[in-house]
Design a protein around this motif. Sequence first.
Motif, PDB file in Angstrom:
ATOM      1  N   ASP A 262       0.822  -1.208   0.000  1.00 52.69           N
ATOM      2  CA  ASP A 262       0.000   0.000   0.000  1.00 52.69           C
ATOM      3  C   ASP A 262       0.863   1.269   0.000  1.00 52.69           C
ATOM      4  N   GLY A 263       0.485   2.226  -0.857  1.00 51.41           N
ATOM      5  CA  GLY A 263       1.041   3.574  -0.801  1.00 51.41           C
ATOM      6  C   GLY A 263       2.528   3.695  -1.022  1.00 51.41           C
ATOM      7  N   VAL A 264       3.095   2.915  -1.956  1.00 52.17           N
ATOM      8  CA  VAL A 264       4.547   2.957  -2.153  1.00 52.17           C
ATOM      9  C   VAL A 264       4.946   3.463  -3.530  1.00 52.17           C
ATOM     10  N   LEU A 265       4.019   3.624  -4.457  1.00 50.39           N
ATOM     11  CA  LEU A 265       4.364   4.003  -5.825  1.00 50.39           C
ATOM     12  C   LEU A 265       4.086   5.480  -6.077  1.00 50.39           C
ATOM     13  N   ASP A 266       4.913   6.052  -6.949  1.00 52.65           N
ATOM     14  CA  ASP A 266       4.744   7.453  -7.335  1.00 52.65           C
ATOM     15  C   ASP A 266       3.871   7.606  -8.578  1.00 52.65           C
ATOM     16  N   LEU A 267       3.798   6.543  -9.386  1.00 55.78           N
ATOM     17  CA  LEU A 267       3.114   6.639 -10.675  1.00 55.78           C
ATOM     18  C   LEU A 267       2.534   5.282 -11.050  1.00 55.78           C
ATOM     19  N   VAL A 268       1.291   5.285 -11.529  1.00 56.18           N
ATOM     20  CA  VAL A 268       0.685   4.106 -12.141  1.00 56.18           C
ATOM     21  C   VAL A 268       0.148   4.533 -13.499  1.00 56.18           C
ATOM     22  N   ARG A 269       0.617   3.841 -14.535  1.00 51.60           N
ATOM     23  CA  ARG A 269       0.141   4.120 -15.890  1.00 51.60           C
ATOM     24  C   ARG A 269      -0.689   2.945 -16.386  1.00 51.60           C
ATOM     25  N   CYS A 270      -1.833   3.249 -17.002  1.00 51.35           N
ATOM     26  CA  CYS A 270      -2.680   2.229 -17.619  1.00 51.35           C
ATOM     27  C   CYS A 270      -2.515   2.315 -19.126  1.00 51.35           C
ATOM     28  N   GLY A 271      -2.012   1.238 -19.718  1.00 50.05           N
ATOM     29  CA  GLY A 271      -1.798   1.212 -21.154  1.00 50.05           C
ATOM     30  C   GLY A 271      -3.060   0.842 -21.920  1.00 50.05           C
ATOM     31  N   HIS A 272      -2.849   0.425 -23.169  1.00 41.78           N
ATOM     32  CA  HIS A 272      -3.966   0.184 -24.086  1.00 41.78           C
ATOM     33  C   HIS A 272      -4.826  -0.992 -23.643  1.00 41.78           C
ATOM     34  N   ALA A 273      -4.313  -1.879 -22.798  1.00 41.31           N
ATOM     35  CA  ALA A 273      -5.095  -3.042 -22.342  1.00 41.31           C
ATOM     36  C   ALA A 273      -6.260  -2.625 -21.456  1.00 41.31           C
ATOM     37  N   VAL A 274      -6.183  -1.462 -20.847  1.00 40.97           N
ATOM     38  CA  VAL A 274      -7.254  -0.993 -19.950  1.00 40.97           C
ATOM     39  C   VAL A 274      -8.189  -0.102 -20.758  1.00 40.97           C
ATOM     40  N   LEU A 294      -0.816   3.586  -4.763  1.00 37.95           N
ATOM     41  CA  LEU A 294      -0.268   4.925  -4.970  1.00 37.95           C
ATOM     42  C   LEU A 294      -0.116   5.659  -3.635  1.00 37.95           C
ATOM     43  N   ARG A 295       0.967   6.394  -3.494  1.00 41.82           N
ATOM     44  CA  ARG A 295       1.143   7.238  -2.308  1.00 41.82           C
ATOM     45  C   ARG A 295       0.363   8.533  -2.507  1.00 41.82           C
ATOM     46  N   GLY A 296       0.156   9.250  -1.415  1.00 41.30           N
ATOM     47  CA  GLY A 296      -0.465  10.553  -1.518  1.00 41.30           C
ATOM     48  C   GLY A 296       0.398  11.495  -2.333  1.00 41.30           C
ATOM     49  N   GLY A 297      -0.199  12.149  -3.309  1.00 39.21           N
ATOM     50  CA  GLY A 297       0.552  13.015  -4.217  1.00 39.21           C
ATOM     51  C   GLY A 297       1.030  12.296  -5.461  1.00 39.21           C
ATOM     52  N   GLY A 298       0.837  10.954  -5.522  1.00 37.76           N
ATOM     53  CA  GLY A 298       1.240  10.192  -6.702  1.00 37.76           C
ATOM     54  C   GLY A 298       0.278  10.412  -7.863  1.00 37.76           C
ATOM     55  N   TYR A 299       0.666   9.901  -9.035  1.00 38.47           N
ATOM     56  CA  TYR A 299      -0.090  10.160 -10.255  1.00 38.47           C
ATOM     57  C   TYR A 299      -0.650   8.871 -10.846  1.00 38.47           C
ATOM     58  N   LEU A 300      -1.901   8.955 -11.328  1.00 38.26           N
ATOM     59  CA  LEU A 300      -2.535   7.901 -12.110  1.00 38.26           C
ATOM     60  C   LEU A 300      -2.695   8.416 -13.525  1.00 38.26           C
ATOM     61  N   TRP A 301      -2.133   7.663 -14.478  1.00 40.51           N
ATOM     62  CA  TRP A 301      -2.127   8.090 -15.882  1.00 40.51           C
ATOM     63  C   TRP A 301      -2.926   7.084 -16.696  1.00 40.51           C
ATOM     64  N   THR A 349      -7.234  10.540 -22.467  1.00 39.38           N
ATOM     65  CA  THR A 349      -5.960  10.550 -21.767  1.00 39.38           C
ATOM     66  C   THR A 349      -6.113  11.459 -20.562  1.00 39.38           C
ATOM     67  N   ALA A 350      -5.885  10.886 -19.386  1.00 30.54           N
ATOM     68  CA  ALA A 350      -6.076  11.640 -18.143  1.00 30.54           C
ATOM     69  C   ALA A 350      -4.884  11.435 -17.231  1.00 30.54           C
ATOM     70  N   LEU A 351      -4.380  12.515 -16.687  1.00 32.06           N
ATOM     71  CA  LEU A 351      -3.349  12.467 -15.650  1.00 32.06           C
ATOM     72  C   LEU A 351      -3.993  13.013 -14.383  1.00 32.06           C
ATOM     73  N   LEU A 352      -4.076  12.164 -13.365  1.00 35.51           N
ATOM     74  CA  LEU A 352      -4.788  12.494 -12.134  1.00 35.51           C
ATOM     75  C   LEU A 352      -3.849  12.366 -10.947  1.00 35.51           C
ATOM     76  N   GLN A 353      -3.926  13.284 -10.025  1.00 33.72           N
ATOM     77  CA  GLN A 353      -3.058  13.273  -8.853  1.00 33.72           C
ATOM     78  C   GLN A 353      -3.859  12.903  -7.619  1.00 33.72           C
TER      79      GLN A 353
END
Length: 358
Positions: A262-274, A294-301, A349-353
């Motif tokens: 839990d809460g250890v990554l700075d970035l998660v990207r979802c490619g074309h499979a999602v 994702l940690r607080g302040g991390g990004y979901l792309w 395409t969305a970049l969310l924090q």
Amino acid sequence: MGYTMGLNLVLLMAMVATNILSLYHLSSSINQTPKPPPPQPVPDYLLHQLHTIRATMNHLTRHHPDTSSTSSSGTNKAAVPSDLILYSQLSPIASSCHNHPDLLTKALILRGCHPLPRRRCFTKTSSKPTSSLPQNPFPSSLPSSNVLWTKYSCKSFDCLNRFNPNLGFDPAQDIANFMTYRSELDLPIPQLLQIAKAANSVVRLGLDVGGGTGTFAARMKLYNITVVTTTMNLGAPYNEAAALRGLVPLHVPLQQRLPVFDGVLDLVRCGHAVNRWIPLTVLEFLLYDMDRVLRGGGYLWLDHFFSKGVDLEKVFAPLIGKLGYRKVKWATASKTDSSGLKNGEVYLTALLQKPVSK
């Protein structure tokens, strides 16, 4: 023994609650006056507790083993190897596999038991692997001798590249990916890192969900950023290709819990499979699991997520909005291939924090 005691305890609690409810109604009827006041409604919390107890009793009764049939089914349960359920005792997620070993073999056949137990057997590897592997994540070619090709129609990476050069098995061709801005849907890595820097948010660790041969992870590696890739060998050796590039592939389907704390990554990207083909409930669980890692302040792309235009507005955008993330980038455009035109599909395409917890 412990299971039976737990069931007895629940039955006892149900009996006590029922008696309390009976006394409640009895006392109200005894103390009636010539003009009794309107009967007081049963408190909501008591009704909720009784409903919970009743549901728990029904659930336990359905799953409680029938002691009368134990002797008759003993031969079937004895046939299940003990080591098959050894590791199911270590995870509460797999408790069903441990408590019902007779169903475990069926689950394994259907590949539906999670997590799968460990195996005590040797895995086949290539008989003639190359003695040297490239350090550069974008080599001129990948060595085909390091892959077992028996289950694939193509028998080399050259064959895959001839079949479809866009599958990602020619790293030299993908060297410019994630670096150029061709439309509003693109988010080049330099721009991503600049956004993070401007927000005083560091990017060091990332996860690429459905990342194919790991091109995104390869590009981030050149920026000294560690990204692991979830990928599946659907018709081609995607895991082997990513590993041959010096990257870490995770053989993880989209419906499985991400093997990250839990809460250890700075970035998660979802490619074309999602995209829209994922059942809505599965997609919701996937989004919340990505939020978990994702940690607080991390990004979901969400990179080129596609769906029908009406579904994006009425279904997927509200689902994504449940996360409560800050929209750094939110861009849509029509999907112009034959499938997109036929189904009225659009790209997102969305970049969310992720917000920082208080």
